[in-house]
Enzyme design. Structure first.
Site, PDB file in Angstrom:
ATOM      1  N   GLY A 146       0.771  -1.469  -0.175  1.00  0.00           N
ATOM      2  CA  GLY A 146       0.250   0.595  -0.490  1.00  0.00           C
ATOM      3  C   GLY A 146       0.944   1.171  -0.198  1.00  0.00           C
ATOM      4  N   SER A 147       1.967   1.298  -1.188  1.00  0.00           N
ATOM      5  CA  SER A 147       2.541   2.914  -0.822  1.00  0.00           C
ATOM      6  C   SER A 147       1.752   3.827  -1.435  1.00  0.00           C
ATOM      7  CB  SER A 147       3.751   2.077  -1.713  1.00  0.00           C
ATOM      8  OG  SER A 147       3.891   1.864  -2.896  1.00  0.00           O
ATOM      9  N   MET A 161      -4.359  -5.945  -6.890  1.00  0.00           N
ATOM     10  CA  MET A 161      -4.356  -7.098  -7.187  1.00  0.00           C
ATOM     11  C   MET A 161      -5.098  -8.374  -8.156  1.00  0.00           C
ATOM     12  SD  MET A 161      -1.449  -6.244  -7.882  1.00  0.00           S
ATOM     13  CE  MET A 161      -0.327  -7.992  -8.724  1.00  0.00           C
ATOM     14  N   LEU A 196     -11.810  -5.254 -10.542  1.00  0.00           N
ATOM     15  CA  LEU A 196     -13.262  -4.429  -9.632  1.00  0.00           C
ATOM     16  C   LEU A 196     -14.043  -5.192 -10.598  1.00  0.00           C
ATOM     17  CD1 LEU A 196     -11.390  -1.021  -8.327  1.00  0.00           C
ATOM     18  CD2 LEU A 196     -11.554  -2.840  -6.923  1.00  0.00           C
ATOM     19  N   ASN A 241      -5.308   4.942 -10.970  1.00  0.00           N
ATOM     20  CA  ASN A 241      -4.490   3.596 -10.377  1.00  0.00           C
ATOM     21  C   ASN A 241      -2.923   4.168 -11.293  1.00  0.00           C
ATOM     22  OD1 ASN A 241      -3.339   1.325  -9.887  1.00  0.00           O
ATOM     23  ND2 ASN A 241      -3.721   0.450 -11.897  1.00  0.00           N
ATOM     24  N   HIS A 300       0.389   2.838 -12.569  1.00  0.00           N
ATOM     25  CA  HIS A 300       1.142   1.912 -13.567  1.00  0.00           C
ATOM     26  C   HIS A 300       2.422   2.265 -13.672  1.00  0.00           C
ATOM     27  CE1 HIS A 300       0.902  -1.793 -15.653  1.00  0.00           C
ATOM     28  NE2 HIS A 300       1.958  -1.327 -16.798  1.00  0.00           N
ATOM     29  N   SER A 315       2.414   5.370 -14.738  1.00  0.00           N
ATOM     30  CA  SER A 315       1.226   6.467 -15.450  1.00  0.00           C
ATOM     31  C   SER A 315       0.265   6.840 -14.531  1.00  0.00           C
ATOM     32  CB  SER A 315       1.073   5.416 -16.713  1.00  0.00           C
ATOM     33  OG  SER A 315       2.358   5.492 -17.704  1.00  0.00           O
ATOM     34  N   THR A 353     -11.011   1.396 -15.661  1.00  0.00           N
ATOM     35  CA  THR A 353     -11.907   0.924 -16.315  1.00  0.00           C
ATOM     36  C   THR A 353     -12.110  -0.343 -16.596  1.00  0.00           C
ATOM     37  OG1 THR A 353     -10.600   1.021 -18.196  1.00  0.00           O
ATOM     38  CG2 THR A 353     -11.627   2.841 -17.892  1.00  0.00           C
ATOM     39  N   ASP A 369      -5.285  -1.912 -17.052  1.00  0.00           N
ATOM     40  CA  ASP A 369      -4.539  -0.786 -17.979  1.00  0.00           C
ATOM     41  C   ASP A 369      -4.826   0.127 -19.177  1.00  0.00           C
ATOM     42  OD1 ASP A 369      -2.868  -1.574 -15.594  1.00  0.00           O
ATOM     43  OD2 ASP A 369      -1.702  -2.866 -16.355  1.00  0.00           O
ATOM     44  N   GLU A 388       6.862   8.058  -8.240  1.00  0.00           N
ATOM     45  CA  GLU A 388       4.963   7.310  -8.635  1.00  0.00           C
ATOM     46  C   GLU A 388       4.712   8.365  -7.354  1.00  0.00           C
ATOM     47  OE1 GLU A 388       5.335   2.673  -9.891  1.00  0.00           O
ATOM     48  OE2 GLU A 388       5.013   3.189  -7.827  1.00  0.00           O
TER      49      GLU A 388
END
Length: 190
Positions: free
Chosen positions: A11-12, A89, A92, A106, A108, A140, A145, A149, A178
């Site tokens: 959970g960084s 991971m 949804l 998100n 990536h 990114s 959706t 990705d 990030e």
């Protein structure tokens, strides 16, 4: 903005954004974190940080529709209006995707659309970048959706791929960008 997080491991992103809220860099309230992994470091951290937490997984909710409803009920019960995936991971379900459409982010570890999609996560992404001979990589932030990705990219960070790079060295350079990248993208929602 009321933030919720879904995480599978450390959970960084959730940790970074919560700290940014606490020190005034982000005008938001971190409210909740759910994990599909009952032993995740993210879940333990969130409990200590005072966030509402839940273990919501296929082990507890074998029916995908029931799990989707449970995740949505948890997030809505915490008042979450913006959802961030923090190393989550699992795909949804349609109810969560629908309820948070346009406010579900998100990060990536590549320059999407390159090196994204099913099976492209963690060190697999960095290995693919190195194998492809790309001159640069980065991260990114994208809207989530139904396609993995495939959502619209909101922001990129860029780092060079250096001669002699390994998965470890490339990962370290990408990860160093990030937090600020995600923070900047979330500020656009305020």
């Amino acid at each position: 903005m009321i933030l919720g997080f879904l995480a599978s491991h450390g959970g960084s992103a959730a940790r970074f954004l919560t700290a940014a809220c606490q020190d005034g860099r982000l005008m938001a309230t971190p409210a909740a974190l759910a994990s599909n992994n009952s032993g995740s470091a993210a879940l333990a951290w969130a409990q200590e940080a005072g966030l509402r937490t839940a273990h919501l997984s296929a082990a507890r909710f074998p029916d995908p529709g029931e799990l989707d409803r449970a995740v949505l009920a948890f997030l809505q019960g915490a008042g979450v209006d913006t959802l961030v995936l923090s190393g989550y991971m699992k795909a949804l379900g349609p109810q969560v995707l629908g309820a948070y459409a346009g406010r579900l982010l998100n990060i990536h570890p590549s320059l999407l659309p390159r090196h994204g999609g099913r099976g492209m996560y963690g060190d697999r992404v960095h290995a693919a970048v190195l194998a492809s001979g790309d001159a640069e990589s980065g991260a990114s932030v994208h809207l989530v959706t139904a396609g993995i990705d495939e959502g619209p990219v909101l922001a990129h960070s860029r780092v060079p791929v250096l001669p002699g790079d390994t998965v470890d060295t490339l990962r370290a350079r990408v990860q160093a960008t990030e937090g600020e990248l995600l923070l900047g993208a979330l500020r656009e929602f305020q």
